[in-house]
Design a protein around this motif. Structure first.
Motif, PDB file in Angstrom:
ATOM      1  N   UNK A  89       0.854  -1.181   0.000  1.00 40.38           N
ATOM      2  CA  UNK A  89       0.000   0.000   0.000  1.00 40.38           C
ATOM      3  C   UNK A  89       0.888   1.228   0.000  1.00 40.38           C
ATOM      4  N   UNK A  90       0.531   2.242  -0.789  1.00 43.59           N
ATOM      5  CA  UNK A  90       1.316   3.477  -0.795  1.00 43.59           C
ATOM      6  C   UNK A  90       0.390   4.679  -0.890  1.00 43.59           C
ATOM      7  N   UNK A  91       0.955   5.852  -0.697  1.00 48.99           N
ATOM      8  CA  UNK A  91       0.175   7.088  -0.724  1.00 48.99           C
ATOM      9  C   UNK A  91      -0.385   7.385   0.657  1.00 48.99           C
ATOM     10  N   UNK A  92      -1.483   8.132   0.685  1.00 44.56           N
ATOM     11  CA  UNK A  92      -2.144   8.496   1.938  1.00 44.56           C
ATOM     12  C   UNK A  92      -3.085   7.353   2.345  1.00 44.56           C
ATOM     13  N   UNK A  93      -2.500   6.301   2.912  1.00 41.67           N
ATOM     14  CA  UNK A  93      -3.229   5.066   3.215  1.00 41.67           C
ATOM     15  C   UNK A  93      -4.153   5.283   4.420  1.00 41.67           C
ATOM     16  N   UNK A 129      -0.894  -0.896  -4.416  1.00 47.73           N
ATOM     17  CA  UNK A 129      -2.150  -0.158  -4.409  1.00 47.73           C
ATOM     18  C   UNK A 129      -1.837   1.236  -3.912  1.00 47.73           C
ATOM     19  N   UNK A 130      -1.990   2.209  -4.798  1.00 44.95           N
ATOM     20  CA  UNK A 130      -1.656   3.588  -4.439  1.00 44.95           C
ATOM     21  C   UNK A 130      -2.934   4.369  -4.168  1.00 44.95           C
ATOM     22  N   UNK A 131      -3.003   4.957  -2.999  1.00 46.25           N
ATOM     23  CA  UNK A 131      -4.148   5.780  -2.627  1.00 46.25           C
ATOM     24  C   UNK A 131      -3.885   7.207  -3.100  1.00 46.25           C
ATOM     25  N   UNK A 132      -4.812   7.728  -3.886  1.00 44.56           N
ATOM     26  CA  UNK A 132      -4.697   9.089  -4.414  1.00 44.56           C
ATOM     27  C   UNK A 132      -5.955   9.857  -4.024  1.00 44.56           C
ATOM     28  N   UNK A 133      -5.861  11.183  -3.973  1.00 41.34           N
ATOM     29  CA  UNK A 133      -7.053  11.974  -3.645  1.00 41.34           C
ATOM     30  C   UNK A 133      -8.161  11.746  -4.674  1.00 41.34           C
ATOM     31  N   UNK A 134      -9.393  11.783  -4.212  1.00 37.42           N
ATOM     32  CA  UNK A 134     -10.559  11.569  -5.073  1.00 37.42           C
ATOM     33  C   UNK A 134     -10.558  12.528  -6.271  1.00 37.42           C
ATOM     34  N   UNK A 135     -10.171  13.779  -6.051  1.00 36.08           N
ATOM     35  CA  UNK A 135     -10.154  14.763  -7.133  1.00 36.08           C
ATOM     36  C   UNK A 135      -9.206  14.320  -8.248  1.00 36.08           C
ATOM     37  N   UNK A 136      -8.048  13.840  -7.871  1.00 32.58           N
ATOM     38  CA  UNK A 136      -7.072  13.374  -8.858  1.00 32.58           C
ATOM     39  C   UNK A 136      -7.611  12.154  -9.607  1.00 32.58           C
TER      40      UNK A 136
END
Length: 146
Positions: A89-93, A129-136
């Motif tokens: 998991x990566x990003x703002x998990x 699995x990369x967590x990205x902001x919903x807007x992006x």
């Protein structure tokens, strides 16, 4: 007369449009709300049932799901893993993600017999699995369900 008026009022109110239910950022980030949502989204153990559709339909659906992304874009090939599969998991998990991943990996192991496990520290993961902001996410794939 009073009953007719009450009935007419109920009938008219049933035709009124319902307000759109939207999740605001503040309620989605509330830890209590996240716990409630993650409990709702957990899956019960699967009970296999016999196929109710023809094999040709199943094959067509499988190919559509395998070679097409959720957005409708075509995939040129399937991914295949040789050996164990590791997931990172990566990003703002979110805090609930690791528990959900553990349950999903457990299902992959139990139901499909896959050798899947979380990637260890310093491991190069097979799947990230990369967590990205919903807007992006909406900019890239505006029709995605996630």
């Amino acid at each position: 007369m009073r009953r007719i008026s009450a009935f007419a009022l109920c009938l008219l109110s049933a035709c009124a449009p319902a307000p759109n239910a939207e999740v605001t950022k503040s309620s989605a980030t509330d830890s209590g709300a996240m716990l409630a949502v993650s409990g709702i989204q957990s899956f019960a153990p699967a009970t296999p049932v016999a196929a109710q559709r023809a094999n040709t339909e199943l094959v067509r659906d499988f190919l559509d799901l395998s070679f097409r992304m959720e957005s409708g874009r075509a995939l040129p090939s399937l991914s295949r893993f040789e050996g164990p599969i590791t997931v990172a998991l990566s990003g703002d998990v979110p805090g609930t993600a690791s528990g959900e991943l553990s349950r999903l990996i457990g299902r992959f192991r139990a139901e499909a017999g896959l050798d899947v496990r979380p990637a260890g520290p310093g491991d190069v993961a097979s799947i990230t699995i990369e967590f990205v902001p919903r807007v992006q996410m909406r900019r890239v794939v505006p029709t995605a369900a996630c």
